[in-house]
Design a protein around this motif. Sequence first.
Motif, PDB file in Angstrom:
ATOM      1  N   LYS A  65       0.824  -1.209   0.000  1.00 13.79           N
ATOM      2  CA  LYS A  65       0.000   0.000   0.000  1.00 13.79           C
ATOM      3  C   LYS A  65       0.859   1.260   0.000  1.00 13.79           C
ATOM      4  CE  LYS A  65      -3.701   2.317   2.561  1.00 13.79           C
ATOM      5  NZ  LYS A  65      -4.610   2.278   3.736  1.00 13.79           N
ATOM      6  N   HIS A  66       2.043   1.145   0.580  1.00 15.05           N
ATOM      7  CA  HIS A  66       2.921   2.304   0.706  1.00 15.05           C
ATOM      8  C   HIS A  66       4.056   2.196  -0.308  1.00 15.05           C
ATOM      9  CE1 HIS A  66       0.779   2.955   4.482  1.00 15.05           C
ATOM     10  NE2 HIS A  66       1.019   1.682   4.759  1.00 15.05           N
ATOM     11  N   MET A 120      -0.529  -9.206   3.890  1.00 12.50           N
ATOM     12  CA  MET A 120       0.108  -8.113   4.615  1.00 12.50           C
ATOM     13  C   MET A 120       0.352  -6.877   3.750  1.00 12.50           C
ATOM     14  SD  MET A 120       2.963 -10.405   6.629  1.00 12.50           S
ATOM     15  CE  MET A 120       3.539  -9.014   7.614  1.00 12.50           C
ATOM     16  N   GLU A 122      -1.229  -4.315   2.959  1.00 10.74           N
ATOM     17  CA  GLU A 122      -1.632  -3.010   3.492  1.00 10.74           C
ATOM     18  C   GLU A 122      -0.508  -2.369   4.304  1.00 10.74           C
ATOM     19  OE1 GLU A 122      -4.613  -1.233   3.170  1.00 10.74           O
ATOM     20  OE2 GLU A 122      -4.988  -2.663   1.546  1.00 10.74           O
ATOM     21  N   LYS A 123       0.386  -3.208   4.835  1.00 10.21           N
ATOM     22  CA  LYS A 123       1.455  -2.695   5.683  1.00 10.21           C
ATOM     23  C   LYS A 123       2.809  -2.631   4.972  1.00 10.21           C
ATOM     24  CE  LYS A 123      -0.670  -4.389   9.957  1.00 10.21           C
ATOM     25  NZ  LYS A 123      -0.483  -5.226  11.189  1.00 10.21           N
ATOM     26  N   HIS A 125       5.796  -1.504   2.650  1.00  8.31           N
ATOM     27  CA  HIS A 125       6.356  -0.296   2.041  1.00  8.31           C
ATOM     28  C   HIS A 125       7.223  -0.726   0.852  1.00  8.31           C
ATOM     29  CE1 HIS A 125       5.318   2.766   5.170  1.00  8.31           C
ATOM     30  NE2 HIS A 125       5.175   1.666   5.890  1.00  8.31           N
ATOM     31  N   GLU A 391      11.818  -2.928   5.011  1.00  5.15           N
ATOM     32  CA  GLU A 391      11.953  -1.980   6.114  1.00  5.15           C
ATOM     33  C   GLU A 391      13.372  -1.406   6.177  1.00  5.15           C
ATOM     34  OE1 GLU A 391       9.751  -0.605   8.364  1.00  5.15           O
ATOM     35  OE2 GLU A 391       8.362  -1.427   6.860  1.00  5.15           O
TER      36      GLU A 391
END
Length: 397
Positions: A65-66, A120, A122-123, A125, A391
């Motif tokens: 999402k990001h 996952m 949505e979380k 990046h 991350e």
Amino acid sequence: MKLKNYVNQIEKEVIEIRRHLHKYPELSNQEKETSNYIQQKLTEYGISFETGFATYGVLGIIKGKHSGKTVALRADMDALSMQEENDHDFVSVHPNVMHACGHDAHTAMLLGAGYVLKQMEEKLHGTVLLVFQPAEEDSPIGGAQVMMDDGVFDTYKPDVIYGQHVWPTLPTGQVGVTDREMMGASDRFKIVLKGRGGHASMPHQTSDVVVAAGHLITSLQTIVSRNLDPLEASVVTVSVLRAGSMPNVIPTEVVLEGSIRTYSEAIREKLKHRFFTMVNQVAEAFEAEVAIQYKDGYPATVNTPEWAETVRQSARKVLGEDATPVVKPSMAGEDFGRFLKKYPGCFIWLGVQLENEEERVPLHDPHFKINEAALSNGTGLLAQVAVDTLERLRGEE
């Protein structure tokens, strides 16, 4: 929901996928049904994909999402030309074709990791690429370079790439990673010596290529023992020798085949140069004609230290603090090395050792089996590595 919970959701299905692929193996460049099955599963999981790379290769695409960087996870798909000699209920139905190198498990775990990461997204990046590669066993051509030539990374270029391989000598629950050299370069050769044949009782009327071959085999061993630093790892192996058919006839031809394994590119070139020099000189000394075929195979698989350490950290999250023992690299060849020549990343060994010691056999054995409890380990590890890498890349922006 935590990553582990998603792994638990897909755990039984990953085993079913692996067993299906094991039962219906396909050889290099023939993975049509395997590719279709992968596409079916990706569709079922809601993961978009592209096809047509190295004919049967598939690229799954999970966009977080990001915004962020891109991580690729690779699994190979093809089987070996080998008759399976196991007796479980999902033994290969195709004569002389078997998943004796664990590629069925690799594909199943990557599909499982894809499911987990899709839940996952949505979380996330960044983007995760699922690279399903054909023809890994088709050395020296392979499928990795062909996929790249066909544009697998033209739209989405990975900042980091990972591959995972089941490793039967490593206990289940452990992961093997080195900071640099992981697997060796694998080159192949064929030598044909031709001379004057004749009666075994009159060798003076011949140029005996059997004797020449004997001297050549011995001489080739000195390339490593006398031309390299003793602390440098390399192997020259003559594994095929064909000569003659009758005990009283000196043959006119001898064929030798084998492989050369190295880690360093400089040493690889040095061994190749010495190989040609030595073969030609021995042939000349024994008045034999010589023809040499030399195929440059897969390059060495060399990890990037930064991402090897990321794998260790991810493995400890998934499997515990004792999950990453110190391991030594292997001289076995691996097509993933071609990906690592272009992109930073890491190749991972996943422990799949059987509990019953009597059943343990090496890769490429007709009795090869894995501890299926390791499949959830590998599924979780791939997903965790992808998350942790994105991350880490995000923190470096």
